[in-house]
Write an enzyme that holds these catalytic residues in place. Structure first.
Site, mmCIF file in Angstrom:
data_model
loop_
_atom_site.group_PDB
_atom_site.id
_atom_site.type_symbol
_atom_site.label_atom_id
_atom_site.label_comp_id
_atom_site.label_asym_id
_atom_site.label_seq_id
_atom_site.Cartn_x
_atom_site.Cartn_y
_atom_site.Cartn_z
ATOM 1 N N HIS A 18 -33.725 18.206 -21.092
ATOM 2 C CA HIS A 18 -34.213 17.007 -20.163
ATOM 3 C C HIS A 18 -33.498 15.649 -20.548
ATOM 4 O O HIS A 18 -34.245 14.711 -20.794
ATOM 5 C CB HIS A 18 -35.719 17.117 -19.913
ATOM 6 N N HIS A 68 -36.713 18.248 -27.904
ATOM 7 C CA HIS A 68 -37.374 17.000 -27.254
ATOM 8 C C HIS A 68 -36.699 15.930 -27.943
ATOM 9 O O HIS A 68 -37.151 15.573 -28.859
ATOM 10 C CB HIS A 68 -38.742 17.129 -26.939
ATOM 11 N N ASP A 98 -37.844 21.524 -16.318
ATOM 12 C CA ASP A 98 -38.975 21.073 -17.023
ATOM 13 C C ASP A 98 -40.362 20.849 -15.932
ATOM 14 O O ASP A 98 -40.941 19.921 -16.188
ATOM 15 C CB ASP A 98 -38.708 19.725 -17.712
ATOM 16 N N HIS A 143 -35.503 25.329 -18.712
ATOM 17 C CA HIS A 143 -36.612 24.753 -19.435
ATOM 18 C C HIS A 143 -37.835 24.791 -18.317
ATOM 19 O O HIS A 143 -37.761 23.986 -17.481
ATOM 20 C CB HIS A 143 -36.320 23.642 -19.762
ATOM 21 N N LYS A 177 -38.053 25.521 -30.523
ATOM 22 C CA LYS A 177 -38.209 24.287 -29.907
ATOM 23 C C LYS A 177 -38.551 23.318 -30.869
ATOM 24 O O LYS A 177 -39.671 23.379 -31.468
ATOM 25 C CB LYS A 177 -39.173 24.209 -28.718
ATOM 26 N N HIS A 191 -42.314 24.967 -18.125
ATOM 27 C CA HIS A 191 -43.600 25.399 -18.608
ATOM 28 C C HIS A 191 -44.553 26.257 -17.495
ATOM 29 O O HIS A 191 -44.612 25.514 -16.359
ATOM 30 C CB HIS A 191 -44.251 23.851 -18.752
HETATM 31 C C1 NCD Z 1 -44.327 18.613 -20.559
HETATM 32 C C2 NCD Z 1 -45.631 19.373 -20.523
HETATM 33 O O1 NCD Z 1 -46.601 18.699 -19.701
HETATM 34 O O2 NCD Z 1 -45.721 19.966 -21.254
HETATM 35 N N1 NCD Z 1 -44.335 17.404 -19.891
HETATM 36 C C3 NCD Z 1 -43.577 16.476 -19.624
HETATM 37 O O3 NCD Z 1 -43.659 15.389 -19.155
HETATM 38 N N2 NCD Z 1 -42.075 16.888 -19.438
HETATM 39 C C4 NCD Z 1 -43.735 18.295 -21.936
HETATM 40 C C5 NCD Z 1 -42.391 18.077 -22.139
HETATM 41 O O4 NCD Z 1 -41.422 18.807 -21.798
HETATM 42 O O5 NCD Z 1 -42.124 17.027 -22.409
HETATM 43 ZN ZN ZN Z 2 -40.587 20.368 -20.976
#
Ligand code: NCD
Ligand code: ZN
Length: 352
Positions: free
Chosen positions: A182, A144, A255, A14, A107, A16
């Site tokens: 998460h 999520h 995450d 996971h 997702k 970003h």
């Molecule tokens: C994530 C993001 O910034 O894209 N932010 C976070 O706090 N984890 C989005 C997510 O996974 O909830």
């Molecule tokens: Zn995330």
């Protein structure tokens, strides 16, 4: 003697990466140690079709290119793309994307649950057609797990999601492969354990290292603010026990969620903690503190691949107990600043 441990190359289930300058900054951090990473689709606009995922994948091409990648490790890295489910998801495109190996999973963001989720699903019933197809073809659903009802306290949103949405979903789709992303509560740990392998869960390293006192006592720390929000110590303890339990359904998912510094250090800051620069070192710190270094490899390198039905990586990395200092900040090629977890501080573990 310096403590060291060699493990099969880990994966991040996971993460970003965003796009453009941010992606060029953070993707090499992941590629340094992870063989693969599930790349989240909450871009602007979100990755909702196989065609969009094909385009997005090209942004990672510089890692595989000898001219533009800095290390051999980077060139082995594979991003695994995901489809952002919406009320209007086309089940045929989704299934075809999975068959063509463009999508590794889909997702589910409840609409408005987190960063860039405005296009998310307004009622899970709206995607029942897509879920039926996913169940049939074995495509994993990544969730999520938070409700968005304004009446529900932010610290209770994960538990309420489990009771109101996830438990019924499990009953309606008993054969659907689900990953609760998460997880942040003892309730989620108990729920996942009770499913006996049908539901997997990722656990971030910041939820293992922190509880809400770390975020809120002695000043508010915007770089610890993320969603699902960091909970009280009782939950942190349950997460640490789960990650180090050896149970095959818990696996590594950072995450890691980079945001430009000015979007975090402001009156209304974005949710997301950036850990991509030192993730495996930070997980090693947790497993060491729990006396469970021998279980790190299962959590980081084996359980996730097995859950996804993918082969484990065939090479290894070595971690040594030797402190490293985290930079105060990273600067992207467009000048944007990114503040990493433990900025200016040390982590006890390093990658050899
Ligand atoms: C994530 C993001 O910034 O894209 N932010 C976070 O706090 N984890 C989005 C997510 O996974 O909830
Ligand atoms: Zn995330």
């Amino acid at each position: 003697m310096t403590q060291r441990i060699t493990i099969r190359r880990p994966d991040d289930w996971h993460a970003h990466f965003r796009t453009g300058a941010m992606l060029r900054l953070v993707a090499p951090h992941h590629a340094r140690v992870f063989g693969r990473a599930i790349a989240m689709p909450n871009l602007v606009p979100p990755v909702t079709t196989a065609a969009m995922a094909r385009e997005y994948k090209k942004e990672f091409d510089f890692l595989a290119d000898e001219q533009t990648s800095r290390r051999a490790d980077e060139r082995k890295f594979t991003p695994l793309l995901t489809c952002y489910l919406t009320d209007g998801t086309d089940a045929d495109d989704l299934a075809q994307g999975y068959e063509d190996k463009i999508f590794a999973a889909a997702k589910l963001y409840p609409a408005h649950a987190t960063t860039n989720s405005a296009h998310g699903v307004t009622d899970v019933k709206n995607i029942y057609g897509a879920l039926e197809r996913m169940q049939k073809i074995g495509m994993p659903l990544l969730i999520h797990g938070e409700v968005t009802d304004p009446a529900v306290d932010i610290f209770d949103r994960e538990k309420t999601f489990i009771d109101k949405i996830l438990a019924p979903l499990r009953r309606d789709f008993p054969g659907l492969k689900i990953v609760m992303e998460h997880i942040t509560t003892a309730d989620a740990v108990d729920f996942v354990n009770a499913q006996n392998g049908a539901v997997g869960a990722t656990i971030t390293v910041h939820h293992l290292l922190l509880n809400r006192n770390d975020m809120l006592v002695g000043g508010i720390r915007p770089h610890y603010y993320c969603l699902p929000i960091i909970k009280r110590a009782r939950h942190q303890i349950a997460l640490r026990a789960a990650a180090t339990s050896g149970n095959a359904w818990f696996f590594l998912g950072t995450d890691s969620a980079p945001h430009a510094r000015d979007k975090k250090e402001t009156a209304c800051g974005c949710a997301g903690v950036y850990t991509g620069h030192a993730a495996i070192e930070l997980y090693a710190e947790v497993f060491d503190a729990e006396g469970a270094l021998d279980r790190l490899e299962n959590f980081a390198s084996i359980n996730g691949a097995k859950f996804y039905g993918l082969p484990v990586n065939d090479d290894t990395i070595t971690l040594i107990k030797q402190p490293q200092t985290v930079p105060d900040k990273f600067i992207a090629d467009d000048g944007m600043e990114l503040i990493p977890f433990r900025a200016g501080e040390t982590t006890p573990w390093s990658v050899a």
